[in-house]
Design a protein around this motif. Structure first.
Motif, PDB file in Angstrom:
ATOM      1  N   PRO A 286       0.831  -1.207   0.000  1.00 21.49           N
ATOM      2  CA  PRO A 286       0.000   0.000   0.000  1.00 21.49           C
ATOM      3  C   PRO A 286       0.865   1.256   0.000  1.00 21.49           C
ATOM      4  O   PRO A 286       1.975   1.266   0.535  1.00 21.49           O
ATOM      5  N   ALA A 287       0.362   2.320  -0.602  1.00 22.84           N
ATOM      6  CA  ALA A 287       1.088   3.586  -0.645  1.00 22.84           C
ATOM      7  C   ALA A 287       1.339   4.097   0.768  1.00 22.84           C
ATOM      8  O   ALA A 287       0.486   3.985   1.648  1.00 22.84           O
ATOM      9  N   PHE A 288       2.532   4.663   0.999  1.00 19.61           N
ATOM     10  CA  PHE A 288       2.887   5.190   2.308  1.00 19.61           C
ATOM     11  C   PHE A 288       3.743   6.432   2.127  1.00 19.61           C
ATOM     12  O   PHE A 288       4.011   6.863   1.003  1.00 19.61           O
ATOM     13  N   GLU A 289       4.153   7.011   3.252  1.00 18.02           N
ATOM     14  CA  GLU A 289       4.795   8.327   3.213  1.00 18.02           C
ATOM     15  C   GLU A 289       6.174   8.310   2.558  1.00 18.02           C
ATOM     16  O   GLU A 289       6.623   9.312   2.029  1.00 18.02           O
ATOM     17  N   GLY A 290       6.861   7.187   2.585  1.00 21.57           N
ATOM     18  CA  GLY A 290       8.189   7.124   1.986  1.00 21.57           C
ATOM     19  C   GLY A 290       9.276   6.977   3.041  1.00 21.57           C
ATOM     20  O   GLY A 290       9.112   7.369   4.192  1.00 21.57           O
ATOM     21  N   THR A 291      10.394   6.399   2.645  1.00 24.54           N
ATOM     22  CA  THR A 291      11.508   6.120   3.549  1.00 24.54           C
ATOM     23  C   THR A 291      12.812   6.309   2.791  1.00 24.54           C
ATOM     24  O   THR A 291      12.902   5.957   1.617  1.00 24.54           O
ATOM     25  N   ILE A 292      13.811   6.854   3.471  1.00 25.07           N
ATOM     26  CA  ILE A 292      15.133   6.945   2.854  1.00 25.07           C
ATOM     27  C   ILE A 292      15.613   5.539   2.508  1.00 25.07           C
ATOM     28  O   ILE A 292      15.546   4.626   3.327  1.00 25.07           O
ATOM     29  N   GLY A 293      16.094   5.371   1.303  1.00 20.03           N
ATOM     30  CA  GLY A 293      16.556   4.069   0.856  1.00 20.03           C
ATOM     31  C   GLY A 293      15.577   3.362  -0.046  1.00 20.03           C
ATOM     32  O   GLY A 293      15.912   2.335  -0.639  1.00 20.03           O
ATOM     33  N   LEU A 294      14.364   3.908  -0.162  1.00 24.13           N
ATOM     34  CA  LEU A 294      13.350   3.310  -1.022  1.00 24.13           C
ATOM     35  C   LEU A 294      12.861   4.317  -2.045  1.00 24.13           C
ATOM     36  O   LEU A 294      12.737   5.510  -1.762  1.00 24.13           O
ATOM     37  N   LYS A 295      12.577   3.831  -3.256  1.00 21.93           N
ATOM     38  CA  LYS A 295      11.858   4.644  -4.226  1.00 21.93           C
ATOM     39  C   LYS A 295      10.613   3.872  -4.635  1.00 21.93           C
ATOM     40  O   LYS A 295      10.580   2.637  -4.582  1.00 21.93           O
ATOM     41  N   SER A 296       9.585   4.601  -5.005  1.00 24.26           N
ATOM     42  CA  SER A 296       8.310   3.956  -5.296  1.00 24.26           C
ATOM     43  C   SER A 296       7.635   4.630  -6.474  1.00 24.26           C
ATOM     44  O   SER A 296       7.931   5.775  -6.811  1.00 24.26           O
ATOM     45  N   ARG A 297       6.718   3.889  -7.080  1.00 21.36           N
ATOM     46  CA  ARG A 297       5.853   4.464  -8.105  1.00 21.36           C
ATOM     47  C   ARG A 297       4.479   3.824  -7.982  1.00 21.36           C
ATOM     48  O   ARG A 297       4.352   2.666  -7.553  1.00 21.36           O
ATOM     49  N   LEU A 298       3.466   4.577  -8.353  1.00 19.46           N
ATOM     50  CA  LEU A 298       2.100   4.076  -8.239  1.00 19.46           C
ATOM     51  C   LEU A 298       1.878   2.919  -9.210  1.00 19.46           C
ATOM     52  O   LEU A 298       2.177   3.028 -10.396  1.00 19.46           O
ATOM     53  N   LEU A 299       1.360   1.822  -8.708  1.00 20.28           N
ATOM     54  CA  LEU A 299       1.016   0.678  -9.539  1.00 20.28           C
ATOM     55  C   LEU A 299      -0.459   0.710  -9.924  1.00 20.28           C
ATOM     56  O   LEU A 299      -0.812   0.583 -11.095  1.00 20.28           O
ATOM     57  N   VAL A 300      -1.323   0.894  -8.934  1.00 19.58           N
ATOM     58  CA  VAL A 300      -2.754   0.850  -9.218  1.00 19.58           C
ATOM     59  C   VAL A 300      -3.526   1.537  -8.084  1.00 19.58           C
ATOM     60  O   VAL A 300      -3.108   1.525  -6.928  1.00 19.58           O
ATOM     61  N   ARG A 301      -4.625   2.157  -8.476  1.00 19.69           N
ATOM     62  CA  ARG A 301      -5.600   2.657  -7.502  1.00 19.69           C
ATOM     63  C   ARG A 301      -6.810   1.734  -7.617  1.00 19.69           C
ATOM     64  O   ARG A 301      -7.478   1.704  -8.647  1.00 19.69           O
ATOM     65  N   ASP A 302      -7.082   0.999  -6.570  1.00 19.24           N
ATOM     66  CA  ASP A 302      -8.060  -0.079  -6.635  1.00 19.24           C
ATOM     67  C   ASP A 302      -9.260   0.219  -5.745  1.00 19.24           C
ATOM     68  O   ASP A 302      -9.125   0.756  -4.649  1.00 19.24           O
ATOM     69  N   ARG A 303     -10.437  -0.158  -6.237  1.00 23.55           N
ATOM     70  CA  ARG A 303     -11.658   0.060  -5.483  1.00 23.55           C
ATOM     71  C   ARG A 303     -11.822  -1.013  -4.410  1.00 23.55           C
ATOM     72  O   ARG A 303     -11.617  -2.196  -4.661  1.00 23.55           O
ATOM     73  N   GLU A 304     -12.192  -0.602  -3.206  1.00 22.71           N
ATOM     74  CA  GLU A 304     -12.432  -1.545  -2.124  1.00 22.71           C
ATOM     75  C   GLU A 304     -13.851  -2.112  -2.229  1.00 22.71           C
ATOM     76  O   GLU A 304     -14.789  -1.433  -2.658  1.00 22.71           O
ATOM     77  N   MET A 305     -13.993  -3.378  -1.814  1.00 23.84           N
ATOM     78  CA  MET A 305     -15.268  -4.085  -1.879  1.00 23.84           C
ATOM     79  C   MET A 305     -15.643  -4.619  -0.502  1.00 23.84           C
ATOM     80  O   MET A 305     -14.764  -4.975   0.295  1.00 23.84           O
TER      81      MET A 305
END
Length: 318
Positions: free
Chosen positions: A150-169
């Motif tokens: 899940p998307a989070f605030e970020g941490t030194i040592g990590l890079k991220s990119r959005l994969l998907v925005r998914d609807r909850e059921m």
């Protein structure tokens, strides 16, 4: 200007990411004094202090943090050049270590493997299933090439990119008596007896915020970080849970679990691909992720058709 050797650059990166000379030395298979000497040499060459040293560890100065970011970019460029050169050889080989949450292993993973494994038979594939905290630590420790969390605030040592925005059921069992695929408001579900992740789970925080913001009264709550047990319990009882659409697509029309889109308002979750900042994705990792994203898009198409078809049938009956 004097050139700074790559081993010294890597030492700065390691200290910044680990927050400790000792842990940086372990990561780089070096001695603590060696890492300290490398960092000191860079500081002398640049004429600027890169780290504040305290009893509790080390933290980068503003100059140190900026230098770290540029160093990561430079090392990444070198690794990208090496990866591109290897890919010209034609055959995709090597190791691929992936971390996935149960959200994605239940319905997304098998079709991806069915296609990926025959296409890349020389790739040694290792997949770890776990929740976001464990997978994030494993990526930071360089035990995984990438993970989906899940998307989070970020941490030194990590890079991220959005994969998907998914609807909850909303997921329930037949005992609850909800009509399949009909949009529901959580505030109207009474009594709401719900199975949710534990407090350390990022999705739990999103659910708590949604409940508080939209007047959702929870009659009973059961914390469980065990996906298979959650689904089996919900299927046998009148309890419910909330899960992303990608995990529940195979339950459409199955009868054991009833799936309902959450509406007024919708509830969504964002998932990102995380990897070590200092590394680039290998050819095999990029191929896997491309196929992975295609399968997630296919699942969303299935949901769009299923929900749209159900809506049209209700409109005709009305």
């Amino acid at each position: 200007m004097a050139q700074i050797p790559l081993r010294q650059v890597r030492a700065v990166i390691a200290v910044c990411e680990e927050g400790s000379f000792t842990r940086a030395a372990e990561r780089e298979n070096a001695t603590q004094s060696g890492i300290s000497q490398h960092v000191a040499a860079v500081e002398r060459t640049l004429g600027v202090k890169l780290f504040e040293r305290t009893a509790g560890g080390v933290t980068p100065t503003p100059a140190g943090l900026r230098y770290y970011k540029r160093c990561v970019e430079a090392v990444g460029t070198l690794e990208q050049a090496a990866e591109e050169a290897r890919s010209l050889g034609g055959q995709v080989t090597g190791e691929l270590r992936i971390g996935l949450m149960p959200t994605f292993t239940r319905a997304v993973l098998a079709p991806v493997l069915e296609d990926f494994v025959p296409r890349c038979p020389e790739v040694r594939l290792h997949i770890v299933e776990g929740y976001s905290g464990l997978l994030t630590e494993m990526v930071l420790d360089d035990e995984l090439d990438f993970a989906v969390v899940p998307a989070f605030e970020g941490t030194i040592g990590l890079k991220s990119r959005l994969l998907v925005r998914d609807r909850e059921m909303l997921i329930s069992g037949p005992k609850r008596g909800l009509p399949e695929l009909k949009a529901v408001r959580l505030a109207d579900i009474e009594p709401l007896k719900i199975v949710i992740p534990g407090p350390d789970n990022i999705r739990r925080r999103n659910l708590d915020t949604y409940f508080q913001s939209h007047g959702v009264a929870v009659a009973a709550m059961l914390e469980m970080d065990a996906m298979i047990a959650t689904l089996e319990f919900v299927a046998r009882s009148d309890w419910v849970t909330v899960l992303p659409s990608v995990i529940s697509v195979n339950d459409i029309g199955g009868g054991e679990l009833i799936v309902n889109p959450i509406a007024e308002p919708e509830l969504s979750a964002e998932f990102v691909v995380i990897q070590p900042t200092r590394r680039v994705l290998s050819t095999q990792a990029r191929l896997f992720l491309e196929r992975f994203e295609q399968e997630v898009a296919h699942i969303h198409d299935v949901w769009d058709k299923a929900i749209g078809r159900k809506t049209m049938l209700r409109q005709r009956r009305a």
